[in-house]
Design an enzyme around this catalytic site. Structure first.
Site, short mmCIF file in Angstrom:
data_model
loop_
_atom_site.label_atom_id
_atom_site.label_comp_id
_atom_site.label_asym_id
_atom_site.label_seq_id
_atom_site.Cartn_x
_atom_site.Cartn_y
_atom_site.Cartn_z
N HIS A 1 -46.13 -3.54 8.89
CA HIS A 1 -46.70 -2.20 8.96
C HIS A 1 -46.20 -1.49 10.22
O HIS A 1 -46.18 -2.11 11.29
CB HIS A 1 -48.23 -2.25 9.00
CG HIS A 1 -48.85 -0.91 9.20
ND1 HIS A 1 -48.91 0.03 8.18
CD2 HIS A 1 -49.37 -0.31 10.31
CE1 HIS A 1 -49.48 1.14 8.65
NE2 HIS A 1 -49.76 0.96 9.94
N GLU B 1 0.86 -1.19 0.00
CA GLU B 1 0.00 0.00 0.00
C GLU B 1 0.89 1.24 0.00
O GLU B 1 1.79 1.36 0.81
CB GLU B 1 -0.92 0.00 1.23
CG GLU B 1 -1.73 1.27 1.43
CD GLU B 1 -2.53 1.70 0.20
OE1 GLU B 1 -3.33 0.90 -0.30
OE2 GLU B 1 -2.32 2.85 -0.27
N GLY C 1 -6.83 0.81 3.34
CA GLY C 1 -8.28 0.87 3.17
C GLY C 1 -8.70 1.64 1.92
O GLY C 1 -9.85 1.56 1.50
N GLY C 2 -7.76 2.41 1.36
CA GLY C 2 -8.02 3.05 0.06
C GLY C 2 -9.09 4.13 0.11
O GLY C 2 -9.35 4.75 1.14
N THR C 3 -9.74 4.33 -1.04
CA THR C 3 -10.68 5.43 -1.24
C THR C 3 -11.87 5.36 -0.29
O THR C 3 -12.20 6.34 0.39
CB THR C 3 -11.20 5.39 -2.70
OG1 THR C 3 -10.09 5.32 -3.58
CG2 THR C 3 -12.04 6.62 -3.01
N CYS C 4 -12.54 4.23 -0.24
CA CYS C 4 -13.80 4.12 0.52
C CYS C 4 -13.56 4.51 1.97
O CYS C 4 -14.30 5.30 2.56
CB CYS C 4 -14.34 2.70 0.42
SG CYS C 4 -15.92 2.51 1.27
C1 LIG Z 1 -16.35 10.84 -2.57
C2 LIG Z 1 -16.61 9.39 -2.86
C3 LIG Z 1 -17.68 8.77 -2.26
C4 LIG Z 1 -17.94 7.42 -2.52
N1 LIG Z 1 -19.02 6.85 -1.94
C5 LIG Z 1 -19.30 5.55 -2.20
C6 LIG Z 1 -20.40 4.92 -1.59
O1 LIG Z 1 -21.12 5.52 -0.79
N2 LIG Z 1 -20.64 3.62 -1.87
C7 LIG Z 1 -19.84 2.92 -2.74
O2 LIG Z 1 -20.11 1.74 -2.97
N3 LIG Z 1 -18.79 3.49 -3.34
C8 LIG Z 1 -18.49 4.79 -3.08
N4 LIG Z 1 -17.40 5.36 -3.66
C9 LIG Z 1 -16.55 4.55 -4.55
C10 LIG Z 1 -15.62 3.66 -3.70
O3 LIG Z 1 -14.89 4.45 -2.80
C11 LIG Z 1 -14.68 2.83 -4.57
O4 LIG Z 1 -15.40 2.23 -5.60
C12 LIG Z 1 -14.03 1.76 -3.69
O5 LIG Z 1 -13.15 2.37 -2.77
C13 LIG Z 1 -13.34 0.65 -4.44
O6 LIG Z 1 -12.08 0.97 -4.72
P1 LIG Z 1 -10.96 -0.08 -5.06
O7 LIG Z 1 -11.06 -1.32 -4.24
O8 LIG Z 1 -10.93 -0.25 -6.50
O9 LIG Z 1 -9.61 0.69 -4.64
P2 LIG Z 1 -9.36 1.96 -3.73
O10 LIG Z 1 -10.27 1.97 -2.55
O11 LIG Z 1 -9.31 3.16 -4.57
O12 LIG Z 1 -7.91 1.63 -3.16
C14 LIG Z 1 -6.79 1.50 -3.98
C15 LIG Z 1 -5.54 1.53 -3.11
O13 LIG Z 1 -4.41 1.23 -3.90
C16 LIG Z 1 -3.35 2.06 -3.51
N5 LIG Z 1 -2.41 2.16 -4.64
C17 LIG Z 1 -2.63 2.74 -5.84
N6 LIG Z 1 -1.56 2.60 -6.64
C18 LIG Z 1 -0.63 1.90 -5.91
C19 LIG Z 1 0.68 1.46 -6.18
N7 LIG Z 1 1.26 1.65 -7.38
N8 LIG Z 1 1.36 0.82 -5.19
C20 LIG Z 1 0.78 0.60 -3.99
N9 LIG Z 1 -0.46 0.99 -3.68
C21 LIG Z 1 -1.16 1.63 -4.63
C22 LIG Z 1 -4.02 3.37 -3.17
O14 LIG Z 1 -3.21 4.16 -2.30
C23 LIG Z 1 -5.29 2.89 -2.49
O15 LIG Z 1 -5.14 2.77 -1.10
C24 LIG Z 1 -17.08 6.70 -3.40
C25 LIG Z 1 -15.99 7.32 -3.99
C26 LIG Z 1 -15.74 8.65 -3.73
C27 LIG Z 1 -14.56 9.30 -4.36
#
Ligand SMILES: Cc1cc2nc3c(=O)[nH]c(=O)nc-3n(C[C@H](O)[C@H](O)[C@H](O)COP(=O)(O)OP(=O)(O)OC[C@H]3O[C@@H](n4cnc5c(N)ncnc54)[C@H](O)[C@@H]3O)c2cc1C
Length: 459
Positions: free
Chosen positions: A441, A35, A40-43
């Site tokens: 209900h 990582e 935990g990434g985006t979510c």
């Molecule tokens: C504002 C916002 C609100 C959202 N709300 C919702 C919601 O309510 N419900 C929902 O279902 N979805 C929601 N989403 C979408 C959801 O967050 C993503 O679809 C979800 O996080 C899935 O992402 P993922 O598993 O593909 O990877 P991500 O969660 O994006 O994680 C990818 C990880 O890989 C790491 N990484 C990237 N490149 C490299 C590399 N070269 N080397 C090492 N590590 C790396 C990053 O740092 C990151 O931690 C939302 C998104 C945003 C932006």
């Protein structure tokens, strides 16, 4: 330099990687988890969890302002943005730590905090070390798209990531992008007390949805005095003193809006441009999404791509489902595939929209004979009792097979109630299962059987 050998390498700890690392580790595999930023990434850090935490604060402010409608007398309502942010940081931070501790606690797993790049189809470099494995899983997610808008490089702007540091009230927030991220932030900041303008390039908000849903959402947001500017075909930005001016039309300069802050919410790009994919021979499409088959294999044997980076979904549940598909195929002899899943998502404005399956437009385009039933939320007793009657629900079914093709519930708890229909869709059962069911209900789900008794041809 020594190469460290693993059975599997997982790049990125989004919504698929950690669960897969845990499954692989349980089977006795030696796993590397890499990582580069926040576990935990985006979510967890900049997406679902922090935004839904903020949505909850915004809802509390909204309800407090409406308290007198319920006979509750409250004092003047103030939103303390520092405390709103602290609550968000605490909840999001707990999940982030939870993922990190989970990964560090796995048997036979090694966690690397650094940026991973492929060196070959079997090797990945991180922090100067070379790791090798026969199985490599890419779960690198995406980031906010920064479009080539004229003047954007001359003005400060926010994205969903930098919004996480905001602990003050923007006087006037201009949001570029009228889809789910923009709308959630828009309503939330309006409820915190900002003036908000949403600028959308297309003719209507949330363009992937049916027109009646876009229209209802438009009305809901306008009622809260959110300014909505659609048909902004050519968006520009410039600074004038301490104001940021967003132009909506490159020909007619008078069509513009002035604000204190700009948030970009115009889409996402996959984090695949700095991953060394070329050295591994992994193919992407023209937008950078990694090409995968129905079981998430890339064109290179031994490399899989999961989550947002494969372009097959853009949600936490689609990414987690990718993990389930990969694990089922690899470990359980269960040939699950992406095409088995039914499209579903929620828009977490208030009231929320829960959507499952096809839109009316998609149903019509498929040429099927279909029936539709629709009811306003004003006819749902529980919504009336709660004083939250905005929105409507509708279900579209196949006239011949009686299968549910699509459903949308825009209304209080619509994000939960939609699962009643989604599970029947997964069961491939006819809608009559729901229309003959006895529901509790008074609930919002209660009206679904009655609703389905009133199906009419889809015009
Ligand atoms: C504002 C916002 C609100 C959202 N709300 C919702 C919601 O309510 N419900 C929902 O279902 N979805 C929601 N989403 C979408 C959801 O967050 C993503 O679809 C979800 O996080 C899935 O992402 P993922 O598993 O593909 O990877 P991500 O969660 O994006 O994680 C990818 C990880 O890989 C790491 N990484 C990237 N490149 C490299 C590399 N070269 N080397 C090492 N590590 C790396 C990053 O740092 C990151 O931690 C939302 C998104 C945003 C932006």
């Amino acid at each position: 330099m020594m190469t460290v050998r693993f059975d599997a390498i997982i790049i990125g700890t989004g919504q698929a990687g950690p669960a897969l690392a845990a499954r692989l580790s349980e089977t006795g595999m030696k796993v590397a988890v890499i990582e580069r930023k926040y576990f935990g990434g985006t979510c967890v850090n900049t997406g679902c969890i922090p935004t839904k935490t903020l949505v909850a604060s915004a809802y509390a402010a909204h309800l407090a302002r409406r308290a007198a409608e319920y006979g509750v007398i409250a004092g003047p309502i103030n939103v303390d943005m520092k405390r709103v942010k602290a609550r968000k940081d605490e909840i999001s931070g707990r999940s982030n730590k939870g993922v990190e501790n989970w990964m560090r606690g796995l048997a036979d797993a090694t966690v690397y905090h650094g940026h991973a790049r492929f060196e070959s189809p079997r090797t990945v470099r991180v922090n100067g070390e070379l790791l090798e494995a026969d199985k490599i899983f890419i779960n690198v997610g995406g980031r906010a798209l920064v479009p080539p808008m004229p003047g954007l490089d001359q003005v400060p702007y926010l994205t969903n990531s930098s919004m996480m540091d905001v602990d003050f009230l923007p006087e006037h927030l201009i949001i570029v992008g009228g889809s789910y991220i923009g709308l959630e932030f828009g309503q939330m900041y309006r409820r915190f007390g900002s003036n908000v303008t949403i600028v959308e390039k297309g003719p209507r908000l949330i363009p992937r949805e049916d027109e009646d849903i876009s229209k209802a959402i438009h009305e809901i947001l306008e009622k809260e005095n959110i300014q909505i500017r659609v048909n902004a075909e050519c968006i520009t930005a410039r600074k004038e003193g301490d104001r940021i001016i967003v132009g909506l039309d490159c020909v007619d300069a008078s069509r513009e809006v002035a604000g204190s802050h700009v948030l970009l919410a115009v889409g996402r790009v996959p984090n695949t441009d700095d991953l060394g994919l070329g050295k591994a021979g992994v193919e992407t499409d023209k937008s950078g999404y990694i090409k995968v088959d129905d079981q998430l294999r890339t064109n290179v044997p031994g490399i899989w791509a999961l989550g947002d980076c494969n372009g097959k979904g853009a949600f936490t549940h689609t990414s987690y489902n990718d993990y389930e598909i990969a694990a089922a195929n690899l470990l359980d002899h269960d040939p699950r595939k992406v095409s088995d899943r039914i499209m579903t998502y929620a828009l977490f404005i208030d009231p929320p929209l829960g959507r499952a399956g096809m839109t009316d437009h998609q149903v019509k385009a498929s040429g099927r004979k279909a029936l539709v039933a629709s009811r306003p939320m004003t006819s749902v007793a529980r919504a009336v009792e709660k004083g939250e009657t905005q929105g409507f629900k509708k279900v579209v079914v196949d006239a011949e097979s009686k299968l549910i093709l699509g459903a949308a519930i825009l209304g209080v708890t619509g994000d939960e109630v939609i699962h009643t229909l989604l599970d029947v869709m997964y069961a491939k059962a006819p809608y009559t299962i729901v229309s003959r069911a006895m529901h509790i209900h008074p609930t919002v789900s209660e009206l679904l059987p009655t609703l389905l008794q009133g199906l009419k041809p889809l015009a």
